[in-house]
Design a protein around this motif. Sequence first.
Motif, PDB file in Angstrom:
ATOM      1  N   THR A   1       0.859  -1.181   0.000  1.00 27.51           N
ATOM      2  CA  THR A   1       0.000   0.000   0.000  1.00 27.51           C
ATOM      3  C   THR A   1       0.896   1.232   0.000  1.00 27.51           C
ATOM      4  OG1 THR A   1      -0.160  -0.008   2.402  1.00 27.51           O
ATOM      5  CG2 THR A   1      -1.933  -1.123   1.190  1.00 27.51           C
ATOM      6  N   VAL A   2       0.384   2.328  -0.537  1.00 28.24           N
ATOM      7  CA  VAL A   2       1.155   3.568  -0.616  1.00 28.24           C
ATOM      8  C   VAL A   2       1.221   4.223   0.759  1.00 28.24           C
ATOM      9  CG1 VAL A   2       1.217   5.911  -1.576  1.00 28.24           C
ATOM     10  CG2 VAL A   2       0.568   3.973  -3.043  1.00 28.24           C
TER      11      VAL A   2
ATOM     12  N   GLU B   1       0.785   9.019  -9.252  1.00 26.61           N
ATOM     13  CA  GLU B   1      -0.180   9.107  -8.159  1.00 26.61           C
ATOM     14  C   GLU B   1      -1.571   8.675  -8.619  1.00 26.61           C
ATOM     15  OE1 GLU B   1      -1.856  12.282  -4.842  1.00 26.61           O
ATOM     16  OE2 GLU B   1       0.018  12.719  -5.887  1.00 26.61           O
TER      17      GLU B   1
ATOM     18  N   PHE C   1       3.662   9.535  -1.725  1.00 31.33           N
ATOM     19  CA  PHE C   1       4.115   9.747  -3.095  1.00 31.33           C
ATOM     20  C   PHE C   1       5.308  10.695  -3.056  1.00 31.33           C
ATOM     21  CE2 PHE C   1      -0.385   8.686  -3.655  1.00 31.33           C
ATOM     22  CZ  PHE C   1      -0.252   7.627  -4.555  1.00 31.33           C
TER      23      PHE C   1
ATOM     24  N   LEU D   1      -1.701   4.757  -9.085  1.00 34.05           N
ATOM     25  CA  LEU D   1      -1.690   4.015  -7.824  1.00 34.05           C
ATOM     26  C   LEU D   1      -2.909   4.324  -6.960  1.00 34.05           C
ATOM     27  CD1 LEU D   1       2.111   4.168  -6.929  1.00 34.05           C
ATOM     28  CD2 LEU D   1       0.849   2.362  -8.123  1.00 34.05           C
ATOM     29  N   SER D   2      -3.367   5.563  -6.987  1.00 38.93           N
ATOM     30  CA  SER D   2      -4.545   5.934  -6.185  1.00 38.93           C
ATOM     31  C   SER D   2      -5.811   5.262  -6.692  1.00 38.93           C
ATOM     32  CB  SER D   2      -4.747   7.451  -6.195  1.00 38.93           C
ATOM     33  OG  SER D   2      -3.687   8.095  -5.539  1.00 38.93           O
TER      34      SER D   2
ATOM     35  N   THR E   1       8.357   5.986  -4.824  1.00 41.29           N
ATOM     36  CA  THR E   1       7.186   5.990  -3.945  1.00 41.29           C
ATOM     37  C   THR E   1       7.568   5.285  -2.651  1.00 41.29           C
ATOM     38  OG1 THR E   1       5.729   5.816  -5.885  1.00 41.29           O
ATOM     39  CG2 THR E   1       4.750   5.286  -3.754  1.00 41.29           C
TER      40      THR E   1
ATOM     41  N   PHE F   1       6.252   2.838   0.095  1.00 39.85           N
ATOM     42  CA  PHE F   1       5.205   1.846   0.292  1.00 39.85           C
ATOM     43  C   PHE F   1       5.298   1.264   1.691  1.00 39.85           C
ATOM     44  CE2 PHE F   1       5.801   1.303  -4.421  1.00 39.85           C
ATOM     45  CZ  PHE F   1       4.532   1.696  -4.805  1.00 39.85           C
TER      46      PHE F   1
ATOM     47  N   ASN G   1       7.442   1.613   6.574  1.00 39.57           N
ATOM     48  CA  ASN G   1       7.331   2.570   5.478  1.00 39.57           C
ATOM     49  C   ASN G   1       8.700   2.644   4.808  1.00 39.57           C
ATOM     50  OD1 ASN G   1       7.626   5.108   4.178  1.00 39.57           O
ATOM     51  ND2 ASN G   1       6.070   6.046   5.477  1.00 39.57           N
TER      52      ASN G   1
END
Length: 158
Positions: A27-28, A77, A31, A80-81, A37, A39, A45
């Motif tokens: 999961t992000v 972004e 950004f 991925l969003s 990115t 993740f 993180n």
Amino acid sequence: MEEEPKDQRLEQDAYGNEEISDRLEVTVAEFIDGDTTRFNYNGSNESFRYLMIDTPETKHSRHGEEPYGHEASERTEELLSNAEKIEIEFDVGPKQDDYDRYLVYVYADGEMVNEILVREGLAEVKYVNPPNDTYVDILKNAQQEAQAANLGIWSEDD
């Protein structure tokens, strides 16, 4: 010591051949720019650099924002969003670079983000370091298409 189970399943490659995939769902967390990115990975993180591509800079200390840097960041972004599932795939070589960033191919709902950015003229194929070059032909073909169509960084008006 037991090895953690891998997310292996049968996938089709770009040529329709079946292959085993070692993609891991993430999961992000944050950004950063078009080709980096953060993740959530293995409970923390972490920073991830997209293998074999380079997008124009948005926050470079010397260059500032380069043409198409903002567009590349926004496109990453957006991809991925809007994805229901984000996955990463390591190549066979080193898993991290000199800056301790993980080196990966990133997938949004099964489509390689690295390739999408190149195909749309928002990234160029760069930093090809064998053996982390499994998909170099796919990325180079995408770049040739973007160049032929004068897309993004390859447009004639820059």
